[in-house]
Every structure is written in C-alpha cells, then in structure tokens.
Write an enzyme that holds these catalytic residues in place. Structure first.
Site, PDB file in Angstrom:
ATOM      1  N   GLY A  10     -85.680 -97.702  38.077  1.00 47.42           N
ATOM      2  CA  GLY A  10     -84.290 -97.360  38.362  1.00 47.42           C
ATOM      3  C   GLY A  10     -83.436 -97.502  37.116  1.00 47.42           C
ATOM      4  O   GLY A  10     -83.838 -98.120  36.125  1.00 47.42           O
TER       5      GLY A  10
ATOM      6  N   GLY B 123     -79.196 -98.044  35.593  1.00 50.67           N
ATOM      7  CA  GLY B 123     -77.803 -98.370  35.809  1.00 50.67           C
ATOM      8  C   GLY B 123     -76.977 -97.815  34.667  1.00 50.67           C
ATOM      9  O   GLY B 123     -77.475 -97.067  33.824  1.00 50.67           O
TER      10      GLY B 123
ATOM     11  N   SER C 119     -78.205-100.351  31.917  1.00 54.07           N
ATOM     12  CA  SER C 119     -79.475-101.053  32.115  1.00 54.07           C
ATOM     13  C   SER C 119     -80.526-100.120  32.689  1.00 54.07           C
ATOM     14  O   SER C 119     -80.209 -99.051  33.219  1.00 54.07           O
ATOM     15  CB  SER C 119     -79.280-102.255  33.053  1.00 54.07           C
ATOM     16  OG  SER C 119     -78.896-101.817  34.340  1.00 54.07           O
TER      17      SER C 119
ATOM     18  N   VAL D 259     -84.431-100.547  34.908  1.00 51.89           N
ATOM     19  CA  VAL D 259     -85.374-101.457  35.563  1.00 51.89           C
ATOM     20  C   VAL D 259     -86.770-100.848  35.477  1.00 51.89           C
ATOM     21  O   VAL D 259     -86.969 -99.684  35.834  1.00 51.89           O
ATOM     22  CB  VAL D 259     -84.985-101.704  37.030  1.00 51.89           C
ATOM     23  CG1 VAL D 259     -86.013-102.623  37.698  1.00 51.89           C
ATOM     24  CG2 VAL D 259     -83.599-102.314  37.123  1.00 51.89           C
TER      25      VAL D 259
ATOM     26  N   ASP E  64     -70.489-106.730  45.849  1.00 49.14           N
ATOM     27  CA  ASP E  64     -71.128-105.409  45.767  1.00 49.14           C
ATOM     28  C   ASP E  64     -72.255-105.285  46.787  1.00 49.14           C
ATOM     29  O   ASP E  64     -73.356-104.815  46.472  1.00 49.14           O
ATOM     30  CB  ASP E  64     -71.657-105.156  44.355  1.00 49.14           C
ATOM     31  CG  ASP E  64     -71.915-103.670  44.091  1.00 49.14           C
ATOM     32  OD1 ASP E  64     -71.329-102.837  44.814  1.00 49.14           O
ATOM     33  OD2 ASP E  64     -72.688-103.352  43.178  1.00 49.14           O
TER      34      ASP E  64
ATOM     35  N   ASN F  70     -78.413-102.471  47.183  1.00 51.52           N
ATOM     36  CA  ASN F  70     -78.606-103.793  46.579  1.00 51.52           C
ATOM     37  C   ASN F  70     -79.356-104.753  47.495  1.00 51.52           C
ATOM     38  O   ASN F  70     -79.344-105.964  47.279  1.00 51.52           O
ATOM     39  CB  ASN F  70     -77.260-104.393  46.185  1.00 51.52           C
ATOM     40  CG  ASN F  70     -76.655-103.686  44.989  1.00 51.52           C
ATOM     41  OD1 ASN F  70     -77.354-103.025  44.231  1.00 51.52           O
ATOM     42  ND2 ASN F  70     -75.346-103.801  44.828  1.00 51.52           N
TER      43      ASN F  70
ATOM     44  N   ASP G 271     -78.773-107.725  42.543  1.00 48.67           N
ATOM     45  CA  ASP G 271     -77.637-107.233  41.754  1.00 48.67           C
ATOM     46  C   ASP G 271     -76.398-108.114  41.935  1.00 48.67           C
ATOM     47  O   ASP G 271     -75.463-107.772  42.651  1.00 48.67           O
ATOM     48  CB  ASP G 271     -77.311-105.782  42.105  1.00 48.67           C
ATOM     49  CG  ASP G 271     -76.536-105.110  40.976  1.00 48.67           C
ATOM     50  OD1 ASP G 271     -75.941-105.833  40.150  1.00 48.67           O
ATOM     51  OD2 ASP G 271     -76.517-103.870  40.918  1.00 48.67           O
TER      52      ASP G 271
END
Length: 387
Positions: A27, A29, A32, A34, A150, A155, A168
């Site tokens: 994934g 962001g 970022s 992952v 969030d 998440n 997260d």
C-alpha cells in the site's frame, strides 16, 4: 518508478537491510509506502512502513521537522498501547536522516474495507463481533486519554481468524486533562460535526475523544448498509449533512436489521458530543448483551417443556407461512428487484464483477462514496471551499 527504485539506499539504512529483506508493495500513503518483508534470522513475514520524512525532497525544512515529530509521536503511542490484542503491534523501528522504518505484524487478510467491498454488507452477527472488538480498543485508548482521530474501515486490519487490528496512529494524540484539540484532520465522510465547526468558528472551544465515537457510528452504519450515512458529490453539502446529523435508515438493507442495531447507530451519530455514547456505554448496549449466554444454566423440566412447545408452534407457523409464499413473477422482478434479498445480493455481486466498481442504487445509497477516500487520511482547510 520500479519497485526496487522506490527503496531507500542500503548504505543509509544498514540496520534494516541487515535484518529484513523487503518485498512487494502492499500500500501507499502521501509520504510512505508499506511493503511485505522477511525477517532474515527467522524467515517470518512482517509489514514495514517506510516513511520518507523529506517528501522525496519536496518538503521544506519546517515540513520535514513536523513529519519527523509526528512519526515519533506515532511510535510513542504505539509503544504505549503495545500488547492490546486488537491493536497492530510495532515489532521494530529504524531511523535515518531521511527515512523511518516501522516494522509491524503482517495482516494477510488485509483491510476491513476490502472485506466489506467483497461482502457488500455484513450481517448483525459479523458486525457485532467487529464492533465489540473495536469498542474495546477505543475504550482502552480513551482510558489513556488517547484519541485516534482517523477511525475508518481502511485503518482496521483483519488477521487469519478475522480478528481486527486497529492501525495507522498517525493522527493520534494523547491529551492532557481538560485539553481540547482544534486541528482539522481525518477523512471527510468520517469527520465529527465538532471538527468541522472548529474550522469555521475561531471561537469554538475545540473537540475531544468524542470524535472517535462519531467515526465509530459511521463505520457501523457502513458495515451494515454497505454505503456511508453521509454522502454528497459536493463536499460542502456533505459536510452540512454531517453538521446537522442528516442521515436515514432508508436503504433496502435496513429492512433486514433489528431496531436494536439501529438504536445503537443512532446513539453514536449524535451531533452534540456530550450526548454521544462513550465506548463503555456502547458495550453495555442491548445489541452486545442479547447473545451473551450464561456459563451455568439450571435445569428446569417445566422450562424445557415450554421451549419444546414453543419450538413446535414456531415450526408449524413457519411451515404454513412457507406454504402461503407467493411465487416470484417476472413483473415483480422487473418492478422492484431490490425488494428481494437474494436478488439484491446477486445483482450487487455481479455488478462489481462486471464493472469493477459499485453502482448507485438510489439517491440515499451510493457505494461509490466508499471509494472516494484517499489511501492516507486527508488534511484539508474548509475555509478554502466555496459554497
């Protein structure tokens, strides 16, 4: 950019590469990525979140410092909540001048969001299991004065046994006694009314842990209905719906659910924060109590005979009800196919397989809204939006 090209150079992250072998991307962001990784000494699989605090060289010195401090705060909170069975566990950390490497347990089942996408809607039984675990996590966080800020299906991760793991904590914050927050952060459709009001009113007193409970209500509604309670193609109108608490139990899915589950959702989606359910109050709600079985039951011949009689009576009624069921005609299917639950699920499943996305089933029900959230939580200024 290739997968390998996106990796930081090994000369600057010797500690991580010495112990782990990075694999494919899971994934992304804003700043970022992952990846799956292999722990070399044990050959166990983990997930590593690689945070580029420089934004690829595009961040100013002030922005770099802010992201570095936010990452350190996230790591600090993860360590404080370490050991909770429903919170993602931080296994290892590595830091350089430009990168953070956060190593977590690998959740192969992925996000709750992906599971919901596949299932369309969840049953009350599945929702009960997920929401009980989520509320227990929130209860533990709030006892430490930690607000997540969030909460959303993206998440919430699932392990092999379908247990949830909250992840997260980038926007999480540990409050001092009496402290209120004023930052506008989170994902628009999950924002609590008081967060939106903070951006519009400089004199607003701020918000606290109650914002997590609002997001919990949005999550629960979405799991059951398959679409969010607040949605409009114009974001400002959606935010107005949130601020007024304007939602309905109008979609066909809600006909299959009990009044008890609807009552719990409505206890979360209360505009006034002080009147909103806390996590502890929610766990005491009848929705979570009605299926609790006593460990010891006293044998009662009279009670057992009563149960047998009621079972026989119910069986007879079900039989005659079955005999009276009207056949499904072509006209009924053409006029209102969504009124028939088996057809509704069949249409939803095939619509996704054919088109690759969910289709709108009515003005108050739009599954496409689920896919409008960005991979990472959105930061935005409402003051810049035009009415």
């Amino acid at each position: 950019m290739t997968r390998d090209a996106a990796l930081p150079g090994s000369h600057s992250t010797h500690g991580f590469y010495e112990n782990y072998e990075p694999k494919e991307i899971l994934g992304r962001g804003v700043s970022s990525v992952v990846r799956r990784c292999i722990h070399k000494p044990t050959c166990k699989e983990y997930a590593v979140k690689i945070i580029d605090v420089t934004g690829g060289g595009s961040f100013s010195a002030e922005e770099v410092q802010e992201l570095r401090e936010a990452t350190l705060k996230e790591v600090d909170i993860l360590r404080k909540v370490s050991g909770h069975p429903n919170i993602i566990q931080l296994k290892d950390t590595y830091e350089t001048n430009t990168f953070f490497f956060l190593v977590f347990d690998l959740m192969k089942k992925g996000e709750l969001f992906d599971y919901l996408t596949e299932k369309v809607t969840l049953s009350e039984k599945e929702t009960r299991k997920i929401m009980r675990a989520l509320l227990e996590v929130i209860c533990a966080l709030h006892k430490l004065n930690i607000v997540h800020r969030d909460l959303k299906p993206e998440n919430i991760l699932l392990d092999d046994d379908m247990n949830i793991k909250l992840t997260d904590f980038g926007f999480s914050c540990q409050l001092d006694p009496g402290e209120k927050l004023r930052e506008v952060c989170g994902t628009p459709s999950y924002l609590a009314p008081e967060i939106i009001e903070c951006s519009m009113n400089d004199n607003h007193p701020g918000y606290g842990k109650e914002v997590d409970m609002w997001s919990t209500g949005v999550i629960m509604y979405t799991l059951l209905a398959g679409s969010p309670p607040f949605w409009h193609r114009k974001q400002m109108l959606m935010l107005r719906m949130i601020m007024s608490g304007n939602y309905q139990f109008g979609s066909p899915e809600w006909d299959d659910y009990s009044d008890t589950v609807k009552d719990l959702v409505s206890r979360f989606l209360v505009v006034q924060p002080q009147k909103r359910y806390t996590a502890e109050e929610a766990l005491a709600h009848p929705f979570f109590q009605q299926y609790v079985v006593e460990e010891v039951r006293h044998f009662s011949p009279r009670g057992k005979f009563k149960v047998i009689c009621l079972t026989v009576l119910a069986s007879v009624r079900i039989y005659y009800q079955y005999r009276r069921v009207k056949p499904v005609t072509r006209e009924i299917v053409i006029r209102d196919p969504y009124a028939l639950r088996p057809l509704r699920r069949l249409i939803d499943a095939y619509a996704f397989r054919i088109y690759g996305h969910w289709v709108k089933k009515g003005q108050q029900q739009n599954r496409a809204a689920l896919f409008e959230n960005t991979p990472k939580a959105v930061l935005f200024s409402l003051a810049e939006d035009d009415y």
